[in-house]
Motif scaffolding. Structure first.
Motif, PDB file in Angstrom:
ATOM      1  N   VAL A   1      -2.170  37.582  -4.165  1.00  0.00           N
ATOM      2  CA  VAL A   1      -1.022  38.365  -4.497  1.00  0.00           C
ATOM      3  C   VAL A   1       0.026  38.455  -3.556  1.00  0.00           C
ATOM      4  O   VAL A   1       1.061  38.350  -4.013  1.00  0.00           O
ATOM      5  CB  VAL A   1      -1.956  39.889  -4.820  1.00  0.00           C
ATOM      6  N   VAL A   2      -0.493  38.395  -2.189  1.00  0.00           N
ATOM      7  CA  VAL A   2       0.497  38.396  -1.303  1.00  0.00           C
ATOM      8  C   VAL A   2       1.294  36.950  -0.982  1.00  0.00           C
ATOM      9  O   VAL A   2       2.273  36.916  -0.817  1.00  0.00           O
ATOM     10  CB  VAL A   2      -0.270  39.065  -0.051  1.00  0.00           C
TER      11      VAL A   2
ATOM     12  N   LEU B   1      -1.896  48.366 -12.284  1.00  0.00           N
ATOM     13  CA  LEU B   1      -2.695  49.742 -12.449  1.00  0.00           C
ATOM     14  C   LEU B   1      -4.211  49.564 -12.715  1.00  0.00           C
ATOM     15  O   LEU B   1      -4.936  50.409 -12.167  1.00  0.00           O
ATOM     16  CB  LEU B   1      -1.995  50.555 -13.804  1.00  0.00           C
ATOM     17  N   TYR B   2      -4.760  48.503 -13.366  1.00  0.00           N
ATOM     18  CA  TYR B   2      -6.025  48.282 -13.591  1.00  0.00           C
ATOM     19  C   TYR B   2      -6.576  47.802 -12.208  1.00  0.00           C
ATOM     20  O   TYR B   2      -7.751  48.568 -11.949  1.00  0.00           O
ATOM     21  CB  TYR B   2      -6.169  46.947 -14.521  1.00  0.00           C
ATOM     22  N   VAL B   3      -6.137  47.107 -11.381  1.00  0.00           N
ATOM     23  CA  VAL B   3      -6.491  46.757 -10.099  1.00  0.00           C
ATOM     24  C   VAL B   3      -6.770  48.090  -9.230  1.00  0.00           C
ATOM     25  O   VAL B   3      -7.659  48.475  -8.448  1.00  0.00           O
ATOM     26  CB  VAL B   3      -5.783  45.678  -9.444  1.00  0.00           C
TER      27      VAL B   3
ATOM     28  N   ILE C   1       6.924  39.349 -19.309  1.00  0.00           N
ATOM     29  CA  ILE C   1       5.720  39.303 -18.253  1.00  0.00           C
ATOM     30  C   ILE C   1       5.751  40.569 -17.481  1.00  0.00           C
ATOM     31  O   ILE C   1       4.548  41.036 -17.300  1.00  0.00           O
ATOM     32  CB  ILE C   1       5.930  38.099 -17.513  1.00  0.00           C
ATOM     33  N   SER C   2       6.674  41.325 -16.997  1.00  0.00           N
ATOM     34  CA  SER C   2       6.695  42.203 -16.092  1.00  0.00           C
ATOM     35  C   SER C   2       5.976  43.458 -16.401  1.00  0.00           C
ATOM     36  O   SER C   2       5.365  43.960 -15.615  1.00  0.00           O
ATOM     37  CB  SER C   2       8.087  42.581 -15.698  1.00  0.00           C
ATOM     38  N   PRO C   3       5.990  44.077 -17.749  1.00  0.00           N
ATOM     39  CA  PRO C   3       4.972  45.095 -18.182  1.00  0.00           C
ATOM     40  C   PRO C   3       3.529  44.736 -18.011  1.00  0.00           C
ATOM     41  O   PRO C   3       2.660  45.605 -17.603  1.00  0.00           O
ATOM     42  CB  PRO C   3       5.172  45.550 -19.520  1.00  0.00           C
ATOM     43  N   VAL C   4       3.314  43.270 -18.430  1.00  0.00           N
ATOM     44  CA  VAL C   4       1.810  42.916 -18.324  1.00  0.00           C
ATOM     45  C   VAL C   4       1.478  42.817 -16.784  1.00  0.00           C
ATOM     46  O   VAL C   4       0.208  43.407 -16.545  1.00  0.00           O
ATOM     47  CB  VAL C   4       1.672  41.547 -18.663  1.00  0.00           C
ATOM     48  N   ILE C   5       2.127  42.727 -15.777  1.00  0.00           N
ATOM     49  CA  ILE C   5       1.993  42.648 -14.454  1.00  0.00           C
ATOM     50  C   ILE C   5       1.871  44.063 -14.032  1.00  0.00           C
ATOM     51  O   ILE C   5       0.873  44.295 -13.188  1.00  0.00           O
ATOM     52  CB  ILE C   5       3.018  41.925 -13.522  1.00  0.00           C
ATOM     53  N   LEU C   6       2.634  45.024 -14.387  1.00  0.00           N
ATOM     54  CA  LEU C   6       2.678  46.352 -13.999  1.00  0.00           C
ATOM     55  C   LEU C   6       1.089  47.028 -14.720  1.00  0.00           C
ATOM     56  O   LEU C   6       0.631  47.646 -13.686  1.00  0.00           O
ATOM     57  CB  LEU C   6       3.614  47.079 -14.925  1.00  0.00           C
TER      58      LEU C   6
ATOM     59  N   LEU D   1       0.835  44.170  -6.369  1.00  0.00           N
ATOM     60  CA  LEU D   1       1.101  43.689  -7.997  1.00  0.00           C
ATOM     61  C   LEU D   1       2.172  44.441  -8.570  1.00  0.00           C
ATOM     62  O   LEU D   1       3.028  44.020  -9.479  1.00  0.00           O
ATOM     63  CB  LEU D   1      -0.298  43.887  -8.754  1.00  0.00           C
ATOM     64  N   LEU D   2       2.187  45.874  -8.465  1.00  0.00           N
ATOM     65  CA  LEU D   2       3.227  46.699  -8.895  1.00  0.00           C
ATOM     66  C   LEU D   2       4.496  46.296  -8.387  1.00  0.00           C
ATOM     67  O   LEU D   2       5.576  46.217  -8.927  1.00  0.00           O
ATOM     68  CB  LEU D   2       2.993  48.275  -8.726  1.00  0.00           C
ATOM     69  N   ALA D   3       4.555  45.877  -7.029  1.00  0.00           N
ATOM     70  CA  ALA D   3       5.791  45.496  -6.449  1.00  0.00           C
ATOM     71  C   ALA D   3       6.123  44.154  -6.997  1.00  0.00           C
ATOM     72  O   ALA D   3       7.636  43.856  -7.109  1.00  0.00           O
ATOM     73  CB  ALA D   3       5.791  45.343  -5.025  1.00  0.00           C
ATOM     74  N   ALA D   4       5.329  43.331  -7.163  1.00  0.00           N
ATOM     75  CA  ALA D   4       5.707  41.870  -7.902  1.00  0.00           C
ATOM     76  C   ALA D   4       6.465  42.134  -9.092  1.00  0.00           C
ATOM     77  O   ALA D   4       7.310  41.173  -9.437  1.00  0.00           O
ATOM     78  CB  ALA D   4       4.452  41.022  -7.806  1.00  0.00           C
TER      79      ALA D   4
END
Lengths: 156, 81
Positions: free
Chosen positions: B58-59, A40-42, A31-36, A59-62
């Motif tokens: 998100v937050v 980037l899209y956002v 899941i983590s690469p999809v969140i990354l 999102l990148l931090a999450a």
């Protein structure tokens, strides 16, 4: 780093060993690469759609925090080492303030992208790329600050 | 039709707030806080504030949940008051 935090850090890595739950291990790694990618899209669509530097950075931090929480600290250190986080955060703040001060230096107000020294661009595109460069700084700062808060809570 | 969805969201929001305040297990309280935050984001979407909803989801549902779980990991699991 107190001694209790060192003990908690080692307990955390043994408690979340990769062999304990292969489902959580594999799911978080998938899941983590999809969140990354969504982060980037956002970030890149922050000009003309909901989103921007702050949301993309969180999102990148999450994505990184998901790996830190599920794989343990020692396995997720190579993705973003904890010694680099605060330095990257300072670099992001420097990018933000630096672009604003460049605009001041060339005769405008603070963060007035119209005065950036790129004369081969139209003013509209000048503002477009100015906002994009500002958001690079915001994204780097927010992402690395959240990861460094997590690292500092666990003390490792 | 639209007000029914919003009414349902508000009811679940209030129920999750009351349950999250009254539960004794701190990890369950953190998860219910995450549910509360996500329902707030859904209400913001239904009100038309997409950007506020995005930040809230998100937050509130991402970063604050992780930090609450880490804080519970450093203290005890149950509340003893």
């Amino acid at each position: 780093m107190s001694s209790r935090n060192v003990e908690l850090c080692s307990k955390e890595t043994t408690m979340m060993a990769p062999t304990e739950s292969p489902i959580i291990h594999l799911a978080s790694r998938g899941i983590s690469p999809v969140i990354l990618l969504i982060g980037l899209y956002v970030f890149f669509h922050g000009h003309y759609s909901p989103g921007g530097g702050f949301q993309g950075g969180v999102l990148l931090a999450a994505a990184i925090l998901l790996l830190r929480l599920s794989l343990g600290t020692s396995l997720s250190q190579p993705i973003m080492p904890s010694w680099i986080t605060l330095r990257l955060s300072a670099l992001g703040a420097l990018i933000f303030a630096g672009i604003g001060l460049v605009a001041v230096l060339f005769g405008g107000n603070f963060l007035d992208y119209h005065f950036l020294p790129m004369p081969w661009l139209d003013p509209a595109y000048l503002r477009y790329y100015g906002i994009l460069m500002i958001e690079v700084g915001v994204t780097i700062t927010v992402m690395t600050t959240l990861v460094s808060i997590y690292d500092d809570l666990l003390g490792c | 039709m639209h007000w029914m969805i919003e009414f349902l969201l508000f009811v679940i929001l209030i129920v999750s707030a009351v349950v999250g305040l009254s539960v004794r297990n701190l990890l369950a309280a953190a998860v219910i806080l995450t549910i509360f935050s996500f329902l707030t984001a859904a209400i913001m979407v239904s009100l038309g504030a997409i950007d506020v909803a995005f930040t809230e989801a998100v937050v509130g549902a991402g970063a604050v949940g992780v930090f609450s779980i880490v804080a519970i990991l450093m203290t005890s699991r149950k509340s003893r008051d």
